[in-house]
Design a protein around this motif. Structure first.
Motif, PDB file in Angstrom:
ATOM      1  N   VAL A  27      -2.264   7.197  -2.146  1.00 15.92           N
ATOM      2  CA  VAL A  27      -3.697   7.424  -1.961  1.00 15.92           C
ATOM      3  C   VAL A  27      -3.956   7.850  -0.530  1.00 15.92           C
ATOM      4  O   VAL A  27      -3.162   7.584   0.377  1.00 15.92           O
ATOM      5  CB  VAL A  27      -4.521   6.158  -2.292  1.00 15.92           C
ATOM      6  N   GLU A  58      -5.260 -10.611  -8.057  1.00 19.56           N
ATOM      7  CA  GLU A  58      -5.554  -9.195  -7.848  1.00 19.56           C
ATOM      8  C   GLU A  58      -6.544  -8.999  -6.706  1.00 19.56           C
ATOM      9  O   GLU A  58      -6.382  -8.072  -5.886  1.00 19.56           O
ATOM     10  CB  GLU A  58      -6.084  -8.563  -9.137  1.00 19.56           C
ATOM     11  N   LYS A 112       0.858  -1.188   0.000  1.00 18.41           N
ATOM     12  CA  LYS A 112       0.000   0.000   0.000  1.00 18.41           C
ATOM     13  C   LYS A 112       0.892   1.236   0.000  1.00 18.41           C
ATOM     14  O   LYS A 112       1.995   1.222   0.554  1.00 18.41           O
ATOM     15  CB  LYS A 112      -0.888  -0.014   1.248  1.00 18.41           C
ATOM     16  N   GLU A 150      -1.275  -0.123  -6.561  1.00 11.90           N
ATOM     17  CA  GLU A 150      -2.337   0.834  -6.879  1.00 11.90           C
ATOM     18  C   GLU A 150      -1.821   1.979  -7.743  1.00 11.90           C
ATOM     19  O   GLU A 150      -2.598   2.783  -8.230  1.00 11.90           O
ATOM     20  CB  GLU A 150      -2.968   1.362  -5.595  1.00 11.90           C
ATOM     21  N   GLN A 168      -9.327   3.007  -1.937  1.00  8.14           N
ATOM     22  CA  GLN A 168      -8.932   1.663  -2.332  1.00  8.14           C
ATOM     23  C   GLN A 168      -9.078   1.495  -3.842  1.00  8.14           C
ATOM     24  O   GLN A 168      -9.934   0.756  -4.325  1.00  8.14           O
ATOM     25  CB  GLN A 168      -9.786   0.620  -1.601  1.00  8.14           C
ATOM     26  N   PRO A 169      -8.227   2.172  -4.627  1.00  6.97           N
ATOM     27  CA  PRO A 169      -8.347   2.060  -6.091  1.00  6.97           C
ATOM     28  C   PRO A 169      -7.989   0.666  -6.577  1.00  6.97           C
ATOM     29  O   PRO A 169      -7.349  -0.119  -5.867  1.00  6.97           O
ATOM     30  CB  PRO A 169      -7.340   3.097  -6.595  1.00  6.97           C
ATOM     31  N   GLU A 170      -8.395   0.358  -7.792  1.00  7.91           N
ATOM     32  CA  GLU A 170      -8.063  -0.925  -8.398  1.00  7.91           C
ATOM     33  C   GLU A 170      -6.560  -1.007  -8.664  1.00  7.91           C
ATOM     34  O   GLU A 170      -5.882   0.010  -8.822  1.00  7.91           O
ATOM     35  CB  GLU A 170      -8.829  -1.103  -9.710  1.00  7.91           C
ATOM     36  N   LEU A 171      -6.033  -2.224  -8.734  1.00 12.63           N
ATOM     37  CA  LEU A 171      -4.615  -2.414  -8.997  1.00 12.63           C
ATOM     38  C   LEU A 171      -4.284  -2.083 -10.454  1.00 12.63           C
ATOM     39  O   LEU A 171      -5.087  -2.312 -11.357  1.00 12.63           O
ATOM     40  CB  LEU A 171      -4.206  -3.855  -8.704  1.00 12.63           C
ATOM     41  N   GLN A 172      -3.082  -1.570 -10.662  1.00 10.07           N
ATOM     42  CA  GLN A 172      -2.602  -1.273 -12.005  1.00 10.07           C
ATOM     43  C   GLN A 172      -2.137  -2.573 -12.692  1.00 10.07           C
ATOM     44  O   GLN A 172      -1.727  -3.530 -12.026  1.00 10.07           O
ATOM     45  CB  GLN A 172      -1.447  -0.271 -11.940  1.00 10.07           C
ATOM     46  N   HIS A 220      -5.448  -7.045  -3.375  1.00  7.60           N
ATOM     47  CA  HIS A 220      -6.211  -5.829  -3.100  1.00  7.60           C
ATOM     48  C   HIS A 220      -6.806  -5.875  -1.698  1.00  7.60           C
ATOM     49  O   HIS A 220      -6.740  -4.901  -0.931  1.00  7.60           O
ATOM     50  CB  HIS A 220      -7.310  -5.647  -4.146  1.00  7.60           C
ATOM     51  N   ASN A 272      -5.293  -3.553   1.749  1.00  8.67           N
ATOM     52  CA  ASN A 272      -6.270  -2.614   2.298  1.00  8.67           C
ATOM     53  C   ASN A 272      -6.853  -3.088   3.630  1.00  8.67           C
ATOM     54  O   ASN A 272      -7.879  -2.583   4.079  1.00  8.67           O
ATOM     55  CB  ASN A 272      -7.399  -2.377   1.284  1.00  8.67           C
TER      56      ASN A 272
END
Length: 239
Positions: A152, A216, A74, A148, A157-161, A220, A224
């Motif tokens: 942030v 993912e 994170k 991510e 909690q954005p989606e993974l790249q 994720h 988080n």
């Protein structure tokens, strides 16, 4: 009071950084090892400044990994980018390419083994990332990636790249997720930091070879694990 402590930290840390960068530049003709030692000393200096002037220290939870492994972390503050240099054994850290263009510092970072990546570069950037990461795998070093993609705020909690899944598939390595809460004390926006304890929680290793959706989803959720919606708002005003 927090603002004065932050000002003292900024003067001490960034002033000292000039000396560390100059030392690394002078030692760079003698190979990568001296540069890595200077980088580790710089990270320890940052830890001392954060603890002594800001009152920020780190609490580790879980087992710290060793050897060639993907560490999916994170990212809420600059704080953890230096902490991982001390906690892990000479990790290669995937960083945004803009940092590699900082005069002198960017060159030293590359010499240490940092891996710059153009987040808007698409497939070509991902291929360059793979080539550079193979060196770390061959040397048995951990690769740290912030999946991510950027810092942030607490609660986000954005989606993974896609670069994370590409590394996971290409190198067939286990993944150790890391949750943290540095953003409570070291906000993404604004100058003032707050004293307290940053928790860095190392999760159980996730085996290689899982389907993309599964890896993912598991990563994720794990990175988080310390998140609470609205946590940044709960901090209230800073003095």
């Amino acid at each position: 009071m927090n603002a004065l402590r932050t000002l003292a930290f900024s003067i001490a840390f960034y002033g000292g950084t000039v000396l560390f960068v100059a030392t690394a530049a002078l030692l760079s003709p003698f190979g990568r090892t001296p540069v890595q030692k200077v980088a580790e000393a710089w990270a320890r200096y940052h830890r001392r400044c954060a603890a002594g002037l800001l009152g920020i220290c780190t609490r580790l939870e879980g087992a710290v990994p060793t050897g060639a492994v993907l560490v999916a972390c994170k990212h809420q503050a600059m704080f953890e980018t230096l902490e991982v240099v001390i906690i892990l054994c000479r990790p290669q850290v995937v960083m945004k390419s803009e940092l590699a263009r900082i005069p002198v510092w960017g060159w030293i970072a590359r010499r240490y083994g940092m891996i710059p990546v153009d987040r808007a570069g698409g497939a070509a950037a991902l291929r360059r990332l793979m080539v550079q990461a193979r060196e770390a795998v061959a040397e048995g070093r951990p690769i740290v990636i912030f999946p991510e993609g950027t810092r942030v705020a607490p609660g986000e909690q954005p989606e993974l790249q896609p670069g994370f899944a590409g590394l996971y598939r290409a190198f067939n390595l286990p993944v150790v997720p890391v949750a943290l809460d540095s953003g409570r004390l070291w906000p993404r926006h604004g100058f003032t930091k707050r004293s307290g304890v940053v928790t860095m929680r190392f999760g159980a290793p996730i085996p290689p070879g899982l389907p993309r959706r599964e890896i993912e989803a598991r990563v994720h959720a794990a990175i988080n694990a310390l998140e609470r919606p609205g946590a940044e708002r709960e901090l209230g005003p800073q003095s």
